[in-house]
Structure formats: structure tokens, C-alpha cells
Motif scaffolding. Structure first.
Motif, PDB file in Angstrom:
ATOM      1  N   GLN A  67     -50.490 -32.426 -40.498  1.00 52.19           N
ATOM      2  CA  GLN A  67     -51.703 -31.948 -41.161  1.00 52.19           C
ATOM      3  C   GLN A  67     -51.564 -31.990 -42.677  1.00 52.19           C
ATOM      4  O   GLN A  67     -52.474 -32.440 -43.381  1.00 52.19           O
TER       5      GLN A  67
ATOM      6  N   GLN B 166     -53.686 -34.431 -45.095  1.00 53.09           N
ATOM      7  CA  GLN B 166     -54.519 -33.788 -46.112  1.00 53.09           C
ATOM      8  C   GLN B 166     -54.215 -34.370 -47.487  1.00 53.09           C
ATOM      9  O   GLN B 166     -55.129 -34.686 -48.256  1.00 53.09           O
TER      10      GLN B 166
ATOM     11  N   ARG C 198     -55.625 -37.922 -47.714  1.00 51.75           N
ATOM     12  CA  ARG C 198     -57.085 -37.928 -47.898  1.00 51.75           C
ATOM     13  C   ARG C 198     -57.445 -37.598 -49.336  1.00 51.75           C
ATOM     14  O   ARG C 198     -58.331 -38.208 -49.928  1.00 51.75           O
TER      15      ARG C 198
ATOM     16  N   PRO D  47     -63.085 -35.806 -45.261  1.00 56.91           N
ATOM     17  CA  PRO D  47     -62.799 -35.707 -43.826  1.00 56.91           C
ATOM     18  C   PRO D  47     -64.056 -35.577 -42.964  1.00 56.91           C
ATOM     19  O   PRO D  47     -64.060 -35.968 -41.811  1.00 56.91           O
TER      20      PRO D  47
ATOM     21  N   LEU E 213     -65.303 -38.861 -41.534  1.00 62.50           N
ATOM     22  CA  LEU E 213     -64.458 -39.549 -40.572  1.00 62.50           C
ATOM     23  C   LEU E 213     -64.867 -39.186 -39.149  1.00 62.50           C
ATOM     24  O   LEU E 213     -64.327 -38.290 -38.535  1.00 62.50           O
TER      25      LEU E 213
END
Length: 68
Positions: free
Chosen positions: A42, A46, A49, A56, A59
Motif C-alpha cells: 500500500q 501510494q 501514484r 486513484p 483507476l
């Protein structure tokens, strides 16, 4: 078995941490109630991104493609 075979997690990436870094990841994982691997996944995604400026919420595999 899987709707998308590319979503199977079969690629391994090894990361070496010192005791302090490992303790931070473990504490964060314990707090969130997930495994260390999930927490690191995660955090890594993160950061990726943010680095690439990907939203997000955009997506979604269910977004219809317009014929245009």
C-alpha cells in the motif's frame, strides 16, 4: 480462477530494512490490522501514484471506453 490473470501476485521484490525501519512498518501494519507485506504494498503504490500524479479514483477497470 481469477477474472484477470495479470492480477495474480507472482512477482517478488526483496527489501532489506534495519531494525528501526522494520519496527515502523510492523507498528503501522499492526495499527491498520494488515500484514507487513500488505502495508508495504500500500505504501509503495501510494508513493508511486503520487510520484506519477495518478488519481486513484480514476483507476477503475469498469470505465466504459467511448467509440469516438
Amino acid at each position: 480462477m481469477y477474472q484477470d490473470p495479470k492480477r495474480v501476485r507472482s512477482h517478488k521484490c526483496t527489501v532489506y530494512l534495519d531494525e528501526y525501519e522494520a519496527a515502523i512498518i510492523q507498528a503501522h501494519a499492526n495499527y491498520a490490522g494488515v500484514s507487513r507485506a500488505e502495508m508495504m504494498r500500500q505504501l509503495m503504490l501510494q508513493q508511486a501514484r503520487e510520484a506519477f500524479g495518478v488519481d486513484p479514483t480514476s483507476l477503475s477497470s469498469n470505465v466504459p471506453v467511448s467509440a469516438g
